[in-house]
Scaffold this motif. Sequence first.
Motif, PDB file in Angstrom:
ATOM      1  N   ASP A  70       0.843  -1.190   0.000  1.00  0.00           N
ATOM      2  CA  ASP A  70       0.000   0.000   0.000  1.00  0.00           C
ATOM      3  C   ASP A  70       0.886   1.251   0.000  1.00  0.00           C
ATOM      4  OD1 ASP A  70      -1.360   2.142   2.071  1.00  0.00           O
ATOM      5  OD2 ASP A  70      -2.826   1.229   0.716  1.00  0.00           O
ATOM      6  N   GLU A 127      -7.769  11.181  -8.868  1.00  0.00           N
ATOM      7  CA  GLU A 127      -6.740  10.217  -9.282  1.00  0.00           C
ATOM      8  C   GLU A 127      -5.470  10.930  -9.740  1.00  0.00           C
ATOM      9  OE1 GLU A 127      -6.721   6.976  -8.685  1.00  0.00           O
ATOM     10  OE2 GLU A 127      -8.678   7.304  -7.757  1.00  0.00           O
ATOM     11  N   ARG A 130      -3.730  12.157  -6.685  1.00  0.00           N
ATOM     12  CA  ARG A 130      -3.095  11.025  -6.001  1.00  0.00           C
ATOM     13  C   ARG A 130      -1.790  10.648  -6.703  1.00  0.00           C
ATOM     14  NH1 ARG A 130      -2.208   5.757  -5.043  1.00  0.00           N
ATOM     15  NH2 ARG A 130      -2.698   5.035  -2.952  1.00  0.00           N
ATOM     16  N   LEU A 157      -1.861  12.145   1.296  1.00  0.00           N
ATOM     17  CA  LEU A 157      -2.276  10.917   0.624  1.00  0.00           C
ATOM     18  C   LEU A 157      -3.358  10.199   1.416  1.00  0.00           C
ATOM     19  CD1 LEU A 157      -1.894   8.982  -1.757  1.00  0.00           C
ATOM     20  CD2 LEU A 157      -0.113   7.834  -0.418  1.00  0.00           C
ATOM     21  N   ASP A 161      -6.900   9.287  -0.137  1.00  0.00           N
ATOM     22  CA  ASP A 161      -7.402   7.915  -0.156  1.00  0.00           C
ATOM     23  C   ASP A 161      -8.749   7.802   0.554  1.00  0.00           C
ATOM     24  OD1 ASP A 161      -5.352   6.979  -1.738  1.00  0.00           O
ATOM     25  OD2 ASP A 161      -4.207   6.120  -0.074  1.00  0.00           O
ATOM     26  N   LYS A 162      -8.910   8.543   1.633  1.00  0.00           N
ATOM     27  CA  LYS A 162     -10.204   8.546   2.327  1.00  0.00           C
ATOM     28  C   LYS A 162     -11.280   9.148   1.424  1.00  0.00           C
ATOM     29  CE  LYS A 162     -12.478  10.073   6.534  1.00  0.00           C
ATOM     30  NZ  LYS A 162     -12.397  10.885   7.736  1.00  0.00           N
ATOM     31  N   ARG A 164     -11.209   9.184  -1.847  1.00  0.00           N
ATOM     32  CA  ARG A 164     -11.442   8.195  -2.915  1.00  0.00           C
ATOM     33  C   ARG A 164     -12.466   7.159  -2.474  1.00  0.00           C
ATOM     34  NH1 ARG A 164      -6.413   5.172  -4.222  1.00  0.00           N
ATOM     35  NH2 ARG A 164      -7.308   4.541  -6.179  1.00  0.00           N
TER      36      ARG A 164
END
Length: 182
Positions: A70, A127, A130, A157, A161-162, A164
């Motif tokens: 990850d 995206e 990110r 990040l 990600d949260k 996303r």
Amino acid sequence: MASMSAPPDHFALLGLEPRFAIDLDRLEAAYKRVQGQVHPDRFAAGTPAERRVAMQWATRANEAFRALRDDGRRAAYLCELAGVGIDAESNTAMPPAFLMEQLEWREALDAARAGAAALEPIEREVESARARTVAKLAELLDERRDPVRAAEQVRQLMFIDKFRAELRAAAESRVAQQAVGG
């Protein structure tokens, strides 16, 4: 089987160089190799101590694999190896431009949830952000060796990600609504 004190970190356990930019196929192969050596089934006929140590090694290999595959967890781990904690719960300071971007994303997501906008443009923008953040992490960790600035990027990040995940949930909800006709 060696003692549990060595190797000292996830990268050493899997025989990989401690870098942010890693080949995920190579990571998986390294994990499978280690699991093949320490899997508890190989020690089923061993002493209780051997079985316990095998279980500990297998658990460490699982933890290492999950952390290193990850992007966010790998970056945070590298920062921590360098003595820099992420402190995501206590350090929520973000650059003003990043905060403004987050506000715009939230507004766009709210509009999409209300049916006034599409999710796809937001998803593409997130995206892209990110990808830029991951590239910056690779630069800061692998080239500049700057874990302090990398920790800031890790926190960003984590937020991305949260968000996303919220986008995925909104998309799934929209698909479910369309499936039931409304």
